[in-house]
Scaffold this motif. Structure first.
Motif, PDB file in Angstrom:
ATOM      1  N   GLY A  81      46.121  -8.644 -58.647  1.00 32.20           N
ATOM      2  CA  GLY A  81      46.820  -7.369 -58.589  1.00 32.20           C
ATOM      3  C   GLY A  81      46.376  -6.358 -59.618  1.00 32.20           C
ATOM      4  O   GLY A  81      47.010  -5.307 -59.772  1.00 32.20           O
ATOM      5  N   ARG A 160      44.619  -7.395 -44.663  1.00 34.22           N
ATOM      6  CA  ARG A 160      45.821  -6.684 -45.109  1.00 34.22           C
ATOM      7  C   ARG A 160      46.333  -5.716 -44.069  1.00 34.22           C
ATOM      8  O   ARG A 160      47.536  -5.535 -43.905  1.00 34.22           O
ATOM      9  N   ASP A 195      41.571  -4.179 -47.186  1.00 32.71           N
ATOM     10  CA  ASP A 195      42.230  -3.322 -48.178  1.00 32.71           C
ATOM     11  C   ASP A 195      41.353  -3.139 -49.412  1.00 32.71           C
ATOM     12  O   ASP A 195      41.495  -3.846 -50.418  1.00 32.71           O
ATOM     13  N   ARG A 197      41.389  -0.863 -51.575  1.00 32.81           N
ATOM     14  CA  ARG A 197      42.016  -0.133 -52.674  1.00 32.81           C
ATOM     15  C   ARG A 197      42.153  -1.012 -53.917  1.00 32.81           C
ATOM     16  O   ARG A 197      42.245  -2.233 -53.810  1.00 32.81           O
ATOM     17  N   TYR A 200      46.112  -2.254 -58.231  1.00 37.14           N
ATOM     18  CA  TYR A 200      47.304  -1.623 -58.800  1.00 37.14           C
ATOM     19  C   TYR A 200      47.897  -0.538 -57.902  1.00 37.14           C
ATOM     20  O   TYR A 200      48.826   0.162 -58.305  1.00 37.14           O
ATOM     21  N   MET A 201      47.399  -0.382 -56.676  1.00 38.63           N
ATOM     22  CA  MET A 201      47.846   0.726 -55.834  1.00 38.63           C
ATOM     23  C   MET A 201      49.306   0.621 -55.428  1.00 38.63           C
ATOM     24  O   MET A 201      49.912   1.614 -55.032  1.00 38.63           O
ATOM     25  N   ASP A 202      49.925  -0.570 -55.541  1.00 36.53           N
ATOM     26  CA  ASP A 202      51.339  -0.662 -55.190  1.00 36.53           C
ATOM     27  C   ASP A 202      52.218   0.115 -56.165  1.00 36.53           C
ATOM     28  O   ASP A 202      53.399   0.348 -55.915  1.00 36.53           O
ATOM     29  N   ARG A 203      51.636   0.547 -57.282  1.00 40.03           N
ATOM     30  CA  ARG A 203      52.388   1.400 -58.215  1.00 40.03           C
ATOM     31  C   ARG A 203      52.472   2.849 -57.725  1.00 40.03           C
ATOM     32  O   ARG A 203      53.225   3.646 -58.274  1.00 40.03           O
ATOM     33  N   TYR A 204      51.672   3.178 -56.727  1.00 36.41           N
ATOM     34  CA  TYR A 204      51.596   4.560 -56.249  1.00 36.41           C
ATOM     35  C   TYR A 204      51.845   4.603 -54.738  1.00 36.41           C
ATOM     36  O   TYR A 204      50.949   4.947 -53.955  1.00 36.41           O
ATOM     37  N   PRO A 205      53.060   4.252 -54.309  1.00 36.94           N
ATOM     38  CA  PRO A 205      53.331   4.192 -52.870  1.00 36.94           C
ATOM     39  C   PRO A 205      53.198   5.535 -52.165  1.00 36.94           C
ATOM     40  O   PRO A 205      53.035   5.592 -50.942  1.00 36.94           O
ATOM     41  N   ARG A 208      48.724   7.892 -49.805  1.00 39.61           N
ATOM     42  CA  ARG A 208      48.472   7.341 -48.469  1.00 39.61           C
ATOM     43  C   ARG A 208      47.105   7.702 -47.905  1.00 39.61           C
ATOM     44  O   ARG A 208      46.642   7.076 -46.960  1.00 39.61           O
ATOM     45  N   ASP A 226      51.840  -1.527 -42.573  1.00 42.21           N
ATOM     46  CA  ASP A 226      50.784  -2.548 -42.487  1.00 42.21           C
ATOM     47  C   ASP A 226      49.652  -2.123 -41.561  1.00 42.21           C
ATOM     48  O   ASP A 226      48.849  -2.941 -41.138  1.00 42.21           O
TER      49      ASP A 226
END
Length: 246
Positions: A81, A160, A195, A197, A200-205, A208, A226
């Motif tokens: 992650g 993903r 995926d 990306r 750490y991209m889950d910090r920036y939902p 897009r 998804d």
């Protein structure tokens, strides 16, 4: 001790930008590439017998940015992650004391175009222009170790995203790869499904919209849950801005 090496060839791959390169070889079978051999190594007799091997090892140099950046004793693998640290020698990070990479790829034989000799490969994970130091045949009885433990990367990563294409993107693909030689649609689908990306991209939902380059084409895509939607495919603009992942 001090050693100096010179490349035997250069990899010509669809990855013209670091963002989008799969994190391991053979995750994207449609990623076909070729090793353009440099003199005096561009001789067919140097490859006699290789046709009996389906795969080979590539030893290469992480040449872009890594040479100047130097090594790091600890790194953050994308598989964790992009948060947790491990020692550089417990990773495949390019930021190593000697920035040398190793990839197992499929090989599809030699081809000669005029005076140039090249070796065709598939499943590549190398940036276009990567210097190749050596190649060696993959020997299944010695190189495959079924009982090996894979640490924090023990399982093959699952896709993903489900990838779809807008009508505009489909038309552009039909125009830019009419004969299917580049396998551009398959390549885009396989790269984005993994995926590409940063971890750490889950910090920036809220982020897009993304752009990556394949075969010097600019691929615009967006994330919706998804699913990932490819919205357009066109040559890079003259003044290209920076893309995420660099």
């Amino acid at each position: 001790m001090h050693f100096e090496f010179e490349p035997i060839g250069l990899c010509r791959s669809p990855y013209t930008d670091k963002f989008g390169i799969p994190r391991q070889p053979r995750l994207v079978p449609a990623a076909e590439a070729r090793i353009e051999l440099l003199p005096p190594y561009d001789r067919e007799e140097a490859f006699a017998g290789l046709e009996g091997f389906s795969h080979l090892w590539l030893l290469f140099v992480f040449h872009q940015d890594c040479l100047a950046a130097g090594w790091r004793p600890q790194v953050r693998p994308p598989r964790l992650g992009g948060r947790d640290k491990v020692g550089v020698f417990a990773s495949r990070s390019p930021y190593r004391p000697n920035p040398i990479g190793l990839s197992a790829v499929a090989q599809h034989g030699l081809e000669r175009q005029g005076k140039r000799l090249a070796l065709r490969i598939a499943g590549a994970d190398l940036l276009d222009g990567t210097p190749i130091l050596d190649l060696k045949p993959y020997v299944p009885y010695a190189d495959a170790i079924p009982e090996a433990e894979g640490g924090f990367a023990n399982a093959r990563p699952q896709a993903r995203f489900q990838v779809g294409f807008s009508e505009q993107a489909r038309h552009q693909l039909a125009e830019q790869d009419a004969d299917g030689r580049l396998r551009l649609r398959e390549l885009i689908e396989q790269v984005i499904a993994q995926d590409p990306r940063p971890g750490y991209m889950d910090r920036y939902p809220e982020r897009r919209e993304f752009v990556l380059q394949l075969h010097a084409r600019e691929i615009h895509w967006r994330v919706d849950g998804d699913r990932a939607w490819v919205t357009s495919v066109h040559p890079p603009r003259a003044a290209k801005g920076s893309s995420i992942g660099l």
